[in-house]
Design an enzyme around this catalytic site. Structure first.
Site, PDB file in Angstrom:
ATOM      1  N   ASP A  34      83.273  -0.839  -9.142  1.00  0.00           N
ATOM      2  CA  ASP A  34      84.130  -0.632  -7.970  1.00  0.00           C
ATOM      3  C   ASP A  34      83.432  -1.247  -6.767  1.00  0.00           C
ATOM      4  OD1 ASP A  34      86.450   1.880  -7.281  1.00  0.00           O
ATOM      5  OD2 ASP A  34      85.511   0.727  -5.672  1.00  0.00           O
ATOM      6  N   ASN A  35      84.179  -1.948  -5.911  1.00  0.00           N
ATOM      7  CA  ASN A  35      83.515  -2.555  -4.747  1.00  0.00           C
ATOM      8  C   ASN A  35      83.435  -1.590  -3.559  1.00  0.00           C
ATOM      9  OD1 ASN A  35      86.094  -2.543  -3.695  1.00  0.00           O
ATOM     10  ND2 ASN A  35      86.349  -4.765  -3.721  1.00  0.00           N
TER      11      ASN A  35
ATOM     12  N   ASN B 237      92.170 -11.195  -3.905  1.00  0.00           N
ATOM     13  CA  ASN B 237      91.546  -9.981  -4.449  1.00  0.00           C
ATOM     14  C   ASN B 237      92.195  -9.539  -5.772  1.00  0.00           C
ATOM     15  OD1 ASN B 237      89.659  -7.569  -3.572  1.00  0.00           O
ATOM     16  ND2 ASN B 237      91.461  -6.719  -4.556  1.00  0.00           N
TER      17      ASN B 237
ATOM     18  N   TYR C   6     102.151  -7.811  -2.910  1.00  0.00           N
ATOM     19  CA  TYR C   6     101.480  -6.836  -3.776  1.00  0.00           C
ATOM     20  C   TYR C   6     102.121  -6.832  -5.168  1.00  0.00           C
ATOM     21  CZ  TYR C   6     100.401  -2.394  -5.946  1.00  0.00           C
ATOM     22  OH  TYR C   6     100.047  -1.436  -6.864  1.00  0.00           O
TER      23      TYR C   6
ATOM     24  N   PHE D 273     105.295   4.714 -10.831  1.00  0.00           N
ATOM     25  CA  PHE D 273     106.252   4.974  -9.766  1.00  0.00           C
ATOM     26  C   PHE D 273     105.437   5.606  -8.619  1.00  0.00           C
ATOM     27  CE2 PHE D 273     110.382   3.422 -11.122  1.00  0.00           C
ATOM     28  CZ  PHE D 273     109.953   2.808 -12.277  1.00  0.00           C
TER      29      PHE D 273
ATOM     30  N   ILE E 211     110.595  10.133   9.339  1.00  0.00           N
ATOM     31  CA  ILE E 211     111.361   9.849   8.127  1.00  0.00           C
ATOM     32  C   ILE E 211     111.936   8.445   8.301  1.00  0.00           C
ATOM     33  CG2 ILE E 211     113.433  10.465   6.813  1.00  0.00           C
ATOM     34  CD1 ILE E 211     112.828  13.397   7.402  1.00  0.00           C
ATOM     35  N   TYR E 212     111.488   7.531   7.440  1.00  0.00           N
ATOM     36  CA  TYR E 212     111.909   6.132   7.581  1.00  0.00           C
ATOM     37  C   TYR E 212     113.277   5.894   6.943  1.00  0.00           C
ATOM     38  CZ  TYR E 212     106.952   5.230   8.682  1.00  0.00           C
ATOM     39  OH  TYR E 212     105.698   5.229   9.229  1.00  0.00           O
TER      40      TYR E 212
ATOM     41  N   ASP F 270     111.601  -1.330   1.917  1.00  0.00           N
ATOM     42  CA  ASP F 270     111.751  -0.133   1.088  1.00  0.00           C
ATOM     43  C   ASP F 270     113.114  -0.114   0.386  1.00  0.00           C
ATOM     44  OD1 ASP F 270     109.315   1.002   1.584  1.00  0.00           O
ATOM     45  OD2 ASP F 270     110.042   2.477   3.032  1.00  0.00           O
TER      46      ASP F 270
HETATM   47  N1  UDP Z   1     108.081   7.484   4.030  1.00  0.00           N
HETATM   48  C1  UDP Z   1     108.533   8.083   5.189  1.00  0.00           C
HETATM   49  N2  UDP Z   1     107.619   8.373   6.157  1.00  0.00           N
HETATM   50  C2  UDP Z   1     106.275   8.115   6.037  1.00  0.00           C
HETATM   51  C3  UDP Z   1     105.831   7.509   4.821  1.00  0.00           C
HETATM   52  C4  UDP Z   1     106.756   7.207   3.854  1.00  0.00           C
HETATM   53  O1  UDP Z   1     109.727   8.337   5.357  1.00  0.00           O
HETATM   54  O2  UDP Z   1     105.507   8.386   6.970  1.00  0.00           O
HETATM   55  C5  UDP Z   1     109.066   7.164   2.972  1.00  0.00           C
HETATM   56  C6  UDP Z   1     109.068   5.696   2.582  1.00  0.00           C
HETATM   57  O3  UDP Z   1     109.918   4.979   3.437  1.00  0.00           O
HETATM   58  C7  UDP Z   1     109.568   5.768   1.132  1.00  0.00           C
HETATM   59  C8  UDP Z   1     109.018   7.109   0.639  1.00  0.00           C
HETATM   60  O4  UDP Z   1     108.683   7.854   1.801  1.00  0.00           O
HETATM   61  O5  UDP Z   1     110.969   5.809   1.109  1.00  0.00           O
HETATM   62  C9  UDP Z   1     107.768   6.960  -0.211  1.00  0.00           C
HETATM   63  O6  UDP Z   1     106.867   6.143   0.483  1.00  0.00           O
HETATM   64  P1  UDP Z   1     105.370   5.910   0.008  1.00  0.00           P
HETATM   65  O7  UDP Z   1     104.705   5.003   1.009  1.00  0.00           O
HETATM   66  O8  UDP Z   1     104.711   7.225  -0.251  1.00  0.00           O
HETATM   67  O9  UDP Z   1     105.516   5.191  -1.404  1.00  0.00           O
HETATM   68  P2  UDP Z   1     106.314   3.842  -1.811  1.00  0.00           P
HETATM   69  O10 UDP Z   1     107.606   4.304  -2.449  1.00  0.00           O
HETATM   70  O11 UDP Z   1     106.514   3.007  -0.607  1.00  0.00           O
HETATM   71  O12 UDP Z   1     105.399   3.221  -2.820  1.00  0.00           O
END
Ligand code: UDP
Length: 328
Positions: free
Chosen positions: A32-33, A93, A142, A170, A206-207, A284
């Site tokens: 591990d680095n 990387n 990624y 997941f 909440i995004y 997303d």
């Molecule tokens: N999310 C959110 N607010 C945050 C972080 C994440 O609403 O501060 C939402 C994000 O948009 C996604 C879900 O939570 O719909 C899971 O995000 P996470 O980054 O944990 O994992 P991902 O699905 O992106 O790998």
């Protein structure tokens, strides 16, 4: 006794998998680095090398000295947003160094590779739940780097040099009694909501609230890190017994919305997370849910700790014990 090289064994999922492998008597070596990993996450009794997966000389030495026959390859940068901002770093990387690692493993006679892959290889899937034969259409660097690594392993498999298992995670979440998430720049939902409910941050956003989902927030398939670790152990067994190479989804088949996660955290912690509603986070997808049937059928793997409440309870215990992660 053959040894297993675990790259990225000081990281979140890697360290829990190392623990699971050692618990069933495997000989493990960690590389591990420590750029995102934590030395404290790996038991001092386990041989540990600080270095890059692309350090060919080091990999050659580890493989020869420890009689490595298998590799579980976790070591990678794993932030989607970062990969969009700095794709070269991700290509170099994850993809370039990963290729160098594979080449040295094959040269050294390593026969089996378990790859830490991701649901991000599917990009924005046409339908859910997603089966493993859904097309790989990553939408960020990624995810692209993981497709490249999967394809490299497929080529090595076709040439008869190795067999592999590409495990597509997941949403990894939860913790064990001693190991949990500690990202220097946290972007994952559950640790963020926990920190907000614990009063360690002002609140959280909440995004996106206009997704085509029942409550308008994005839906994900959360899987406990201990269930993930168990899948790696089973995948390694499968390969060692002469099983064919495979791609396996690691999810539960059940999705939860961001709103449901926030509600569950608030009820476990007993505090509000002060959630505010915000814009969608670019890139997303609305819904990502695994079809977990293949893992169950071929590996006999079924998640046992991944109900949302258990995940949140375990993550909360970790957060309370280590509010500042391994540094505390
Ligand atoms: N999310 C959110 N607010 C945050 C972080 C994440 O609403 O501060 C939402 C994000 O948009 C996604 C879900 O939570 O719909 C899971 O995000 P996470 O980054 O944990 O994992 P991902 O699905 O992106 O790998």
């Amino acid at each position: 006794m053959n040894a297993t090289l675990v790259t990225g064994g000081a990281g979140y999922i890697g360290s829990v998998t190392v623990e699971a492998l050692v618990a069933r008597g495997e000989t493990v070596v960690v590389l591990d680095n420590l750029i995102t990993g934590h030395r404290e996450a790996v038991d001092r009794a386990i041989p540990f090398y600080e270095g890059a997966t692309g350090d060919r000389e080091l990999v050659r030495k580890i493989v020869a000295e420890h009689g490595v026959d298998s590799c579980v390859h976790f070591a990678a940068l794993s932030s989607v947003a970062e990969s969009v901002a700095d794709p070269e770093r991700y290509l170099s990387n994850n993809a370039v160094q990963g290729m160098a690692l594979f080449e040295e493993l094959v040269r050294g006679g390593v026969r089996h590779v378990v790859l830490s892959s991701t649901a991000a290889v599917y990009g924005e899937p046409e339908s859910n739940p997603i089966a493993e034969d859904a097309p790989r259409k990553p939408v960020n660097p990624y995810g692209m780097t993981k497709v490249v690594l999967e394809q490299a392993l497929e080529a090595l498999d076709r040439s008869g040099q190795i067999t592999f298992a590409a495990l597509r995670y997941f949403n990894a979440a939860g913790a064990t009694g001693t190991r949990g998430e500690d990202h220097r720049r946290e972007s994952h939902l559950i640790p963020i909501v926990l920190a907000a409910a614990a009063g360690r941050r002002d609140g959280m956003t909440i995004y996106g609230t206009d997704y085509p989902t029942p409550d308008g927030t994005a839906v994900r398939d959360y899987i406990h890190v201990s269930d993930l670790a168990d899948a790696h152990v089973k995948a390694l067994d499968h390969l060692r017994k002469g099983g064919e190479s495979l791609h396996i989804n690691l999810g539960t088949g059940t999705g939860f919305s961001v709103r449901q996660v926030v509600d569950t955290v608030e009820s476990v912690v007993g505090n509000s997370a002060n959630a505010v509603l915000g814009e969608r986070r670019p890139g997303d997808p609305p819904v990502l849910i695994a079809d977990p049937g293949k893992g169950s059928e071929i590996l006999g793997w079924t998640p046992t700790q991944s109900d949302l409440e258990s995940i949140v309870r375990d993550a909360w215990s970790w957060h309370k014990a280590r509010p500042l992660g391994y540094g505390s």
